[in-house]
Design a protein around this motif. Structure first.
Motif, PDB file in Angstrom:
ATOM      1  N   ARG A  24     -68.601  34.444  14.144  1.00  0.00           N
ATOM      2  CA  ARG A  24     -69.788  34.131  13.882  1.00  0.00           C
ATOM      3  C   ARG A  24     -69.880  33.240  11.802  1.00  0.00           C
ATOM      4  NH1 ARG A  24     -72.175  38.537  14.849  1.00  0.00           N
ATOM      5  NH2 ARG A  24     -73.523  39.515  12.901  1.00  0.00           N
ATOM      6  N   PRO A  25     -70.374  32.665  11.329  1.00  0.00           N
ATOM      7  CA  PRO A  25     -70.554  32.174  10.431  1.00  0.00           C
ATOM      8  C   PRO A  25     -71.615  33.598   9.735  1.00  0.00           C
ATOM      9  CG  PRO A  25     -71.610  29.736  11.422  1.00  0.00           C
ATOM     10  CD  PRO A  25     -70.975  31.197  12.538  1.00  0.00           C
ATOM     11  N   ALA A  26     -71.590  33.266   8.529  1.00  0.00           N
ATOM     12  CA  ALA A  26     -71.875  34.357   7.790  1.00  0.00           C
ATOM     13  C   ALA A  26     -72.469  33.769   6.563  1.00  0.00           C
ATOM     14  CB  ALA A  26     -71.239  35.725   7.862  1.00  0.00           C
ATOM     15  N   TYR A  27     -73.224  35.171   5.833  1.00  0.00           N
ATOM     16  CA  TYR A  27     -73.118  34.794   3.988  1.00  0.00           C
ATOM     17  C   TYR A  27     -72.569  35.661   3.441  1.00  0.00           C
ATOM     18  CZ  TYR A  27     -77.648  37.146   4.746  1.00  0.00           C
ATOM     19  OH  TYR A  27     -78.466  38.503   5.077  1.00  0.00           O
ATOM     20  N   GLY A  28     -72.349  35.933   1.913  1.00  0.00           N
ATOM     21  CA  GLY A  28     -71.609  37.185   1.523  1.00  0.00           C
ATOM     22  C   GLY A  28     -71.435  38.688   1.172  1.00  0.00           C
ATOM     23  N   TYR A  29     -72.841  38.813   1.576  1.00  0.00           N
ATOM     24  CA  TYR A  29     -73.410  39.836   1.816  1.00  0.00           C
ATOM     25  C   TYR A  29     -73.335  40.399   3.178  1.00  0.00           C
ATOM     26  CZ  TYR A  29     -76.619  44.579   1.970  1.00  0.00           C
ATOM     27  OH  TYR A  29     -77.131  44.815   1.893  1.00  0.00           O
ATOM     28  N   VAL A  66     -78.387  27.748   2.844  1.00  0.00           N
ATOM     29  CA  VAL A  66     -79.653  27.663   4.073  1.00  0.00           C
ATOM     30  C   VAL A  66     -80.801  27.785   3.082  1.00  0.00           C
ATOM     31  CG1 VAL A  66     -80.025  28.875   5.839  1.00  0.00           C
ATOM     32  CG2 VAL A  66     -77.826  28.151   5.431  1.00  0.00           C
ATOM     33  N   PRO A  67     -81.588  27.962   3.175  1.00  0.00           N
ATOM     34  CA  PRO A  67     -82.267  28.154   2.603  1.00  0.00           C
ATOM     35  C   PRO A  67     -82.897  29.985   2.921  1.00  0.00           C
ATOM     36  CG  PRO A  67     -83.734  25.917   3.244  1.00  0.00           C
ATOM     37  CD  PRO A  67     -81.901  26.855   4.502  1.00  0.00           C
ATOM     38  N   ARG A  74     -78.677  30.331   0.430  1.00  0.00           N
ATOM     39  CA  ARG A  74     -77.748  31.020   1.013  1.00  0.00           C
ATOM     40  C   ARG A  74     -76.739  30.651   0.518  1.00  0.00           C
ATOM     41  NH1 ARG A  74     -80.581  35.371   4.402  1.00  0.00           N
ATOM     42  NH2 ARG A  74     -80.604  37.855   3.237  1.00  0.00           N
ATOM     43  N   LYS A  75     -75.407  30.758   0.476  1.00  0.00           N
ATOM     44  CA  LYS A  75     -73.942  29.943   0.936  1.00  0.00           C
ATOM     45  C   LYS A  75     -73.115  30.154   1.974  1.00  0.00           C
ATOM     46  CE  LYS A  75     -71.476  28.155  -2.064  1.00  0.00           C
ATOM     47  NZ  LYS A  75     -70.614  28.291  -3.412  1.00  0.00           N
ATOM     48  N   VAL A  76     -73.394  29.678   3.322  1.00  0.00           N
ATOM     49  CA  VAL A  76     -72.970  30.589   5.035  1.00  0.00           C
ATOM     50  C   VAL A  76     -71.782  29.872   5.122  1.00  0.00           C
ATOM     51  CG1 VAL A  76     -74.052  30.156   6.949  1.00  0.00           C
ATOM     52  CG2 VAL A  76     -75.679  30.967   5.590  1.00  0.00           C
ATOM     53  N   TYR A  77     -70.954  30.588   4.735  1.00  0.00           N
ATOM     54  CA  TYR A  77     -69.712  29.957   5.651  1.00  0.00           C
ATOM     55  C   TYR A  77     -69.028  30.565   7.060  1.00  0.00           C
ATOM     56  CZ  TYR A  77     -69.459  31.538   0.052  1.00  0.00           C
ATOM     57  OH  TYR A  77     -69.610  31.569  -0.984  1.00  0.00           O
ATOM     58  N   SER A  78     -68.712  28.870   7.297  1.00  0.00           N
ATOM     59  CA  SER A  78     -67.962  29.177   8.839  1.00  0.00           C
ATOM     60  C   SER A  78     -66.747  28.684   8.740  1.00  0.00           C
ATOM     61  CB  SER A  78     -68.594  27.870   8.981  1.00  0.00           C
ATOM     62  OG  SER A  78     -68.639  26.764   8.544  1.00  0.00           O
ATOM     63  N   LEU A  79     -65.819  29.654   9.176  1.00  0.00           N
ATOM     64  CA  LEU A  79     -64.123  29.012   9.523  1.00  0.00           C
ATOM     65  C   LEU A  79     -64.189  27.612  10.497  1.00  0.00           C
ATOM     66  CD1 LEU A  79     -61.964  30.901   9.266  1.00  0.00           C
ATOM     67  CD2 LEU A  79     -61.603  31.031  11.406  1.00  0.00           C
ATOM     68  N   ASN A  80     -63.910  26.709   9.220  1.00  0.00           N
ATOM     69  CA  ASN A  80     -63.385  25.268   9.603  1.00  0.00           C
ATOM     70  C   ASN A  80     -61.976  25.321  10.784  1.00  0.00           C
ATOM     71  OD1 ASN A  80     -61.626  25.282   7.968  1.00  0.00           O
ATOM     72  ND2 ASN A  80     -62.680  23.929   6.193  1.00  0.00           N
ATOM     73  N   ALA A  81     -61.244  24.262  11.541  1.00  0.00           N
ATOM     74  CA  ALA A  81     -59.852  23.659  11.432  1.00  0.00           C
ATOM     75  C   ALA A  81     -58.933  24.651  10.372  1.00  0.00           C
ATOM     76  CB  ALA A  81     -59.703  23.010  11.805  1.00  0.00           C
ATOM     77  N   SER A  82     -58.831  24.581   9.582  1.00  0.00           N
ATOM     78  CA  SER A  82     -57.758  24.957   8.365  1.00  0.00           C
ATOM     79  C   SER A  82     -57.716  26.329   8.125  1.00  0.00           C
ATOM     80  CB  SER A  82     -58.011  23.484   7.121  1.00  0.00           C
ATOM     81  OG  SER A  82     -56.838  24.351   6.387  1.00  0.00           O
ATOM     82  N   GLY A  83     -59.221  26.998   8.447  1.00  0.00           N
ATOM     83  CA  GLY A  83     -59.295  28.269   8.516  1.00  0.00           C
ATOM     84  C   GLY A  83     -58.581  28.635   9.198  1.00  0.00           C
ATOM     85  N   ARG A  84     -59.122  28.296  10.710  1.00  0.00           N
ATOM     86  CA  ARG A  84     -57.947  28.918  11.471  1.00  0.00           C
ATOM     87  C   ARG A  84     -56.423  28.603  12.330  1.00  0.00           C
ATOM     88  NH1 ARG A  84     -63.616  27.879  14.040  1.00  0.00           N
ATOM     89  NH2 ARG A  84     -62.878  25.578  13.903  1.00  0.00           N
ATOM     90  N   GLY A  85     -56.223  27.826  11.637  1.00  0.00           N
ATOM     91  CA  GLY A  85     -54.873  27.481  11.514  1.00  0.00           C
ATOM     92  C   GLY A  85     -54.188  29.039  11.165  1.00  0.00           C
TER      93      GLY A  85
END
Length: 110
Positions: A24-29, A66-67, A74-85
């Motif tokens: 699932r998406p998450a932020y750094g901490y 995200v506020p 916060r910067k929330v990171y989610s895996l995209n298609a390139s990351g999944r590959g």
């Protein structure tokens, strides 16, 4: 954590973080906390943040601001298609190496 563990983690931490983001998406901490929950207690937050910058530059993640109740968004990171590959290739490589290392360990124990 010993020097050998630190060196091995350098080569695999990117894949480990991408694996965390595949759930699932998450932020750094939050990513740092998940790493600690998995037993990677010696990984510094600064290491994780530097890695997040690199995987963002490589195009493996999408980032959404995200506020936050406290402080700046916060910067929330989610895996995209390139990351999944990339993660799929990481797991293939990991399986290959783990098999061979296991074989060497068994053969060496005879």
């Amino acid at each position: 954590m010993g020097k050998q563990m630190t060196e091995m983690l350098k080569g695999t931490l990117e894949g480990i973080v991408l694996a965390i983001l595949s759930v699932r998406p998450a932020y750094g901490y939050e990513i740092t906390a998940r790493l600690r929950d998995q037993g990677f207690s010696d990984i510094a937050e600064g290491t994780v943040y530097a890695l997040l910058v690199r995987i963002e530059q490589k195009g493996f993640v999408d980032v959404e601001k995200v506020p936050s109740e406290k402080g700046p968004p916060r910067k929330v990171y989610s895996l995209n298609a390139s990351g999944r590959g990339f993660l799929e290739e990481f797991w293939t490589t990991w399986s290959f190496l783990a098999e061979r290392l296991e074989r060497l360990q068994v053969e060496g124990g005879k």
